[in-house]
Design an enzyme around this catalytic site. Structure first.
Site, PDB file in Angstrom:
ATOM      1  N   ASP A 175       0.890  -1.126  -0.018  1.00  0.00           N
ATOM      2  CA  ASP A 175       0.060   0.040  -0.202  1.00  0.00           C
ATOM      3  C   ASP A 175       0.627   1.281   0.061  1.00  0.00           C
ATOM      4  O   ASP A 175       1.981   1.136   0.681  1.00  0.00           O
ATOM      5  CB  ASP A 175      -0.838   0.089   1.258  1.00  0.00           C
ATOM      6  N   LEU A 194      -6.757  -5.106   7.542  1.00  0.00           N
ATOM      7  CA  LEU A 194      -6.551  -6.207   6.546  1.00  0.00           C
ATOM      8  C   LEU A 194      -7.227  -6.035   5.299  1.00  0.00           C
ATOM      9  O   LEU A 194      -6.713  -6.822   4.323  1.00  0.00           O
ATOM     10  CB  LEU A 194      -6.947  -7.461   7.152  1.00  0.00           C
ATOM     11  N   ASN A 196       1.424   3.229  -2.930  1.00  0.00           N
ATOM     12  CA  ASN A 196       1.885   3.729  -4.375  1.00  0.00           C
ATOM     13  C   ASN A 196       1.499   5.042  -4.587  1.00  0.00           C
ATOM     14  O   ASN A 196       2.096   5.944  -5.089  1.00  0.00           O
ATOM     15  CB  ASN A 196       1.510   2.914  -5.300  1.00  0.00           C
ATOM     16  N   GLU A 239     -12.009  -5.466  -4.761  1.00  0.00           N
ATOM     17  CA  GLU A 239     -12.770  -4.095  -4.738  1.00  0.00           C
ATOM     18  C   GLU A 239     -11.867  -2.929  -5.497  1.00  0.00           C
ATOM     19  O   GLU A 239     -12.592  -2.085  -5.699  1.00  0.00           O
ATOM     20  CB  GLU A 239     -12.649  -3.719  -3.178  1.00  0.00           C
ATOM     21  N   ASN A 240     -10.701  -3.233  -5.971  1.00  0.00           N
ATOM     22  CA  ASN A 240      -9.874  -2.281  -6.786  1.00  0.00           C
ATOM     23  C   ASN A 240     -10.687  -2.058  -7.997  1.00  0.00           C
ATOM     24  O   ASN A 240     -10.159  -0.960  -8.750  1.00  0.00           O
ATOM     25  CB  ASN A 240      -8.430  -2.783  -6.873  1.00  0.00           C
TER      26      ASN A 240
HETATM   27  C1  IPE Z   1      -1.355   0.129  -3.687  1.00  0.00           C
HETATM   28  O1  IPE Z   1      -1.133   1.583  -3.780  1.00  0.00           O
HETATM   29  C2  IPE Z   1      -1.530  -0.569  -5.005  1.00  0.00           C
HETATM   30  C3  IPE Z   1      -2.668  -1.231  -5.175  1.00  0.00           C
HETATM   31  C4  IPE Z   1      -3.709  -1.606  -4.391  1.00  0.00           C
HETATM   32  C5  IPE Z   1      -3.126  -1.487  -6.701  1.00  0.00           C
HETATM   33  P1  IPE Z   1      -2.232   2.571  -3.773  1.00  0.00           P
HETATM   34  O2  IPE Z   1      -2.817   2.523  -5.071  1.00  0.00           O
HETATM   35  O3  IPE Z   1      -3.400   1.919  -2.742  1.00  0.00           O
HETATM   36  O4  IPE Z   1      -1.556   3.582  -2.774  1.00  0.00           O
HETATM   37  P2  IPE Z   1      -2.436   4.674  -2.018  1.00  0.00           P
HETATM   38  O5  IPE Z   1      -3.239   4.126  -1.161  1.00  0.00           O
HETATM   39  O6  IPE Z   1      -3.424   5.537  -2.586  1.00  0.00           O
HETATM   40  O7  IPE Z   1      -1.187   5.609  -1.428  1.00  0.00           O
HETATM   41 MG    MG Z   2      -4.043   2.113  -0.783  1.00  0.00          MG
END
Ligand code: IPE
Ligand code: MG
Length: 227
Positions: free
Chosen positions: A2, A177, A4, A49-50
């Site tokens: 998490d 989690l 990025n 969920e992404n």
């Molecule tokens: C994690 O980074 C990558 C994925 C879940 C694909 P995020 O995209 O959740 O980064 P933040 O939470 O916006 O900083």
């Molecule tokens: Mg994130």
């Protein structure tokens, strides 16, 4: 993995550049894990969920997944890294499924380390799929055992061939989690760090494993019983 997006924002970059840097970290973390004797590394790459993220980000993540798999295949074969997935990969774009089948076949006899990518993974989706499978077996009269025990369920989870995680690390300061390995992680040690995933490297993994080594895993027993 998490943080990025926040890493990118801090650097004045686009979110997808953050994801790219995050993907590049994987090989460093894998080799650091190998040095520490960690044989299984499971990474939460894309949750069930992404899909609800902006379409442009979802597409970019899928393209990045395909590109990263292709870019790492030779290295994995060379280093003996077996590639596995958990999650319902049938919902991924065809070009991702193709790259996944290819790398799985290429690395199936690799014995040094196993990298498991959680793709379109969520524990609630996983258990729903298992329950549906059991219901179908029951309806077809194929279920020979009753009552079922947890082991019968575990044998039908995506992780059937993968040991339960000893340690679950979440980066970026979030302490939850988020639907990750909820059953498999019942007795996992949890480690939370403020470090954002693109900054998580060998030193950070060493810190996490050092902290893990200090934990006493009791599995419901008393400290005295363990001695
Ligand atoms: C994690 O980074 C990558 C994925 C879940 C694909 P995020 O995209 O959740 O980064 P933040 O939470 O916006 O900083
Ligand atoms: Mg994130």
């Amino acid at each position: 993995m998490d943080g990025n997006g926040r890493w990118a924002k801090k650097k004045g970059k686009t979110r997808i550049e953050g994801h790219k840097k995050g993907a590049e970290q994987i090989r460093h973390v894998l080799s650091a894990a190998k040095k520490l004797g960690v044989e299984y590394v499971t990474l939460y790459a894309f949750s069930s969920e992404n899909w609800n993220r902006p379409k442009s980000e979802v597409t970019a993540l899928m393209r990045l997944l395909e590109a990263s798999i292709k870019a790492n295949e030779k290295l994995f074969v060379k280093n003996g890294v077996r590639f596995e997935t958990i999650g319902d990969t049938t919902a991924l774009p065809a070009y991702c499924q193709k790259a996944i089948s290819h790398i799985k076949a290429a690395t199936k006899n690799c014995k040094n380390q196993t990298l498991v990518l959680a793709l379109n993974y969520g524990s609630r989706d996983e258990i729903a799929r298992v329950v549906n499978e059991i219901a179908r077996e029951a309806a077809e009269g194929k279920l020979k055992k009753a009552p079922l025990e947890y082991g019968d369920i575990a044998a039908r989870l995506d992780t059937a061939q993968i040991p339960d995680p000893d340690l679950i690390i979440r980066t970026s300061g979030e302490q939850r989690l988020s639907n990750y390995l909820m059953l498999q992680g019942a007795y996992s040690e949890l480690y939370f760090t403020d470090v954002l995933w693109p900054d998580f490297g060998e030193k950070e993994l060493e810190k996490a494993v050092a902290e893990y080594s200090k934990r006493e895993r009791r599995y419901g027993l008393t400290s005295e019983q363990l001695k």
